[in-house]
Design a protein around this motif. Structure first.
Motif, PDB file in Angstrom:
ATOM      1  N   PHE A  79       0.770   1.602   0.443  1.00 23.02           N
ATOM      2  CA  PHE A  79       2.216   1.729   0.333  1.00 23.02           C
ATOM      3  C   PHE A  79       2.487   2.798  -0.705  1.00 23.02           C
ATOM      4  O   PHE A  79       2.050   2.695  -1.846  1.00 23.02           O
ATOM      5  N   ASP A  80       3.189   3.849  -0.316  1.00 24.98           N
ATOM      6  CA  ASP A  80       3.502   4.948  -1.220  1.00 24.98           C
ATOM      7  C   ASP A  80       4.813   4.625  -1.934  1.00 24.98           C
ATOM      8  O   ASP A  80       5.873   4.587  -1.308  1.00 24.98           O
ATOM      9  N   THR A  81       4.738   4.391  -3.234  1.00 21.08           N
ATOM     10  CA  THR A  81       5.915   3.992  -4.004  1.00 21.08           C
ATOM     11  C   THR A  81       6.937   5.115  -4.172  1.00 21.08           C
ATOM     12  O   THR A  81       8.065   4.858  -4.561  1.00 21.08           O
ATOM     13  N   GLU A  82       6.563   6.352  -3.872  1.00 16.30           N
ATOM     14  CA  GLU A  82       7.515   7.458  -3.970  1.00 16.30           C
ATOM     15  C   GLU A  82       8.290   7.661  -2.676  1.00 16.30           C
ATOM     16  O   GLU A  82       9.484   7.958  -2.697  1.00 16.30           O
ATOM     17  N   THR A  83       7.621   7.496  -1.530  1.00 15.33           N
ATOM     18  CA  THR A  83       8.274   7.745  -0.241  1.00 15.33           C
ATOM     19  C   THR A  83       8.656   6.455   0.488  1.00 15.33           C
ATOM     20  O   THR A  83       9.503   6.493   1.379  1.00 15.33           O
ATOM     21  N   GLY A  84       7.982   5.352   0.151  1.00 16.24           N
ATOM     22  CA  GLY A  84       8.199   4.094   0.859  1.00 16.24           C
ATOM     23  C   GLY A  84       7.403   3.976   2.144  1.00 16.24           C
ATOM     24  O   GLY A  84       7.478   2.968   2.838  1.00 16.24           O
ATOM     25  N   CYS A  85       6.628   4.994   2.473  1.00 16.10           N
ATOM     26  CA  CYS A  85       5.835   4.979   3.701  1.00 16.10           C
ATOM     27  C   CYS A  85       4.621   4.061   3.558  1.00 16.10           C
ATOM     28  O   CYS A  85       4.073   3.895   2.461  1.00 16.10           O
ATOM     29  N   ILE A  86       4.224   3.477   4.682  1.00 16.87           N
ATOM     30  CA  ILE A  86       3.026   2.646   4.735  1.00 16.87           C
ATOM     31  C   ILE A  86       2.081   3.287   5.740  1.00 16.87           C
ATOM     32  O   ILE A  86       2.466   3.533   6.887  1.00 16.87           O
ATOM     33  N   LEU A  87       0.865   3.573   5.290  1.00 13.09           N
ATOM     34  CA  LEU A  87      -0.130   4.253   6.117  1.00 13.09           C
ATOM     35  C   LEU A  87      -1.406   3.443   6.219  1.00 13.09           C
ATOM     36  O   LEU A  87      -1.805   2.785   5.256  1.00 13.09           O
TER      37      LEU A  87
ATOM     38  N   GLN B 116       2.737  -4.708  -1.883  1.00 12.80           N
ATOM     39  CA  GLN B 116       1.396  -4.108  -1.881  1.00 12.80           C
ATOM     40  C   GLN B 116       0.339  -5.101  -1.406  1.00 12.80           C
ATOM     41  O   GLN B 116      -0.558  -4.734  -0.644  1.00 12.80           O
ATOM     42  N   ASP B 117       0.447  -6.366  -1.801  1.00 11.33           N
ATOM     43  CA  ASP B 117      -0.493  -7.387  -1.324  1.00 11.33           C
ATOM     44  C   ASP B 117      -0.386  -7.572   0.181  1.00 11.33           C
ATOM     45  O   ASP B 117      -1.396  -7.727   0.870  1.00 11.33           O
ATOM     46  N   LEU B 118       0.835  -7.567   0.698  1.00 15.77           N
ATOM     47  CA  LEU B 118       1.055  -7.703   2.131  1.00 15.77           C
ATOM     48  C   LEU B 118       0.391  -6.551   2.884  1.00 15.77           C
ATOM     49  O   LEU B 118      -0.286  -6.766   3.899  1.00 15.77           O
ATOM     50  N   VAL B 119       0.550  -5.333   2.386  1.00 16.81           N
ATOM     51  CA  VAL B 119      -0.049  -4.158   3.028  1.00 16.81           C
ATOM     52  C   VAL B 119      -1.570  -4.229   2.974  1.00 16.81           C
ATOM     53  O   VAL B 119      -2.247  -4.017   3.987  1.00 16.81           O
ATOM     54  N   ILE B 120      -2.109  -4.558   1.814  1.00 16.66           N
ATOM     55  CA  ILE B 120      -3.563  -4.587   1.641  1.00 16.66           C
ATOM     56  C   ILE B 120      -4.219  -5.674   2.481  1.00 16.66           C
ATOM     57  O   ILE B 120      -5.305  -5.496   3.021  1.00 16.66           O
ATOM     58  N   SER B 121      -3.551  -6.801   2.635  1.00 14.91           N
ATOM     59  CA  SER B 121      -4.163  -7.932   3.346  1.00 14.91           C
ATOM     60  C   SER B 121      -3.900  -7.913   4.852  1.00 14.91           C
ATOM     61  O   SER B 121      -4.487  -8.701   5.592  1.00 14.91           O
TER      62      SER B 121
ATOM     63  N   SER C 255     -11.120  -0.449  12.863  1.00 14.80           N
ATOM     64  CA  SER C 255     -10.453  -0.886  11.640  1.00 14.80           C
ATOM     65  C   SER C 255     -10.240   0.315  10.735  1.00 14.80           C
ATOM     66  O   SER C 255     -11.129   1.151  10.592  1.00 14.80           O
ATOM     67  N   PRO C 256      -9.068   0.402  10.127  1.00 15.15           N
ATOM     68  CA  PRO C 256      -8.864   1.491   9.162  1.00 15.15           C
ATOM     69  C   PRO C 256      -9.711   1.258   7.924  1.00 15.15           C
ATOM     70  O   PRO C 256     -10.147   0.134   7.652  1.00 15.15           O
ATOM     71  N   VAL C 257      -9.927   2.322   7.183  1.00 15.34           N
ATOM     72  CA  VAL C 257     -10.665   2.238   5.922  1.00 15.34           C
ATOM     73  C   VAL C 257      -9.844   1.467   4.896  1.00 15.34           C
ATOM     74  O   VAL C 257     -10.361   0.648   4.149  1.00 15.34           O
ATOM     75  N   SER C 258      -8.537   1.761   4.879  1.00 12.83           N
ATOM     76  CA  SER C 258      -7.642   1.113   3.938  1.00 12.83           C
ATOM     77  C   SER C 258      -6.208   1.300   4.417  1.00 12.83           C
ATOM     78  O   SER C 258      -5.952   2.028   5.368  1.00 12.83           O
ATOM     79  N   ALA C 259      -5.298   0.633   3.739  1.00 13.19           N
ATOM     80  CA  ALA C 259      -3.876   0.818   3.991  1.00 13.19           C
ATOM     81  C   ALA C 259      -3.200   0.965   2.636  1.00 13.19           C
ATOM     82  O   ALA C 259      -3.683   0.431   1.634  1.00 13.19           O
TER      83      ALA C 259
END
Length: 152
Positions: free
Chosen positions: A19-27, A82-87, A13-17
């Motif tokens: 969404f970068d509001t400047e680039t639009g990337c999701i990590l 952001q909620d979608l990414v976090i959850s 499991s990743p530590v966290s995920a």
């Protein structure tokens, strides 16, 4: 055991995920210890590679502009994205598949492919929200670099 000793069959499991509001990337951000990664250079094909300072899986990159464009006209959707990414469940399996990618002379990266089983479902939900389809990227972790810190 593979060349770099970083394979296993456990679901991680990743530590966290994020969404970068400047680039639009999701990590998906990874813990080096959980990954089994050590901060030591490696010698590969007679070349020394430096370890990455941080590990992550890029989940959305080439389609990142579509998210930013959507947010320009629908700024209220930021919280929902952001909620979608976090959850989301971005648990992953490390694959015994490594690549040495030379982007230009003197600039190389060593990556390990990973499988993120729930990524397709996440991108489907994101597509519904943003109104655009997303390409499933070749999910990988950049482990070592030579000539750059960034990686691919």
């Amino acid at each position: 055991m593979n060349l770099l000793g970083l394979d296993d069959t456990n679901l991680h499991s990743p530590v966290s995920a994020s969404f970068d509001t400047e680039t639009g990337c999701i990590l998906a951000h990874l813990d080096k210890v959980d990954y089994g990664f050590t901060d030591l250079p490696v010698l590969f094909q007679s070349k020394i590679f430096q370890p990455k300072s941080e590990l992550h899986i890029t989940l959305v990159s080439q389609d990142a502009g579509a998210i930013l464009k959507h947010l320009e006209s629908h700024p209220a959707d930021l919280d929902e994205i952001q909620d979608l990414v976090i959850s989301a469940d971005f648990s992953f399996l490390k694959l015994d598949e490594f690549y040495d990618i030379e982007e230009q002379p003197g600039v190389e990266t060593i990556i390990q492919m990973v499988d993120v089983p729930a990524l397709r479902s996440f991108l489907k939900d994101l597509s519904k929200l943003v109104g655009q389809g997303f390409v499933i990227p070749p999910t990988h972790v950049t482990l070592y670099t030579r000539g750059t810190e960034k990686g691919i």
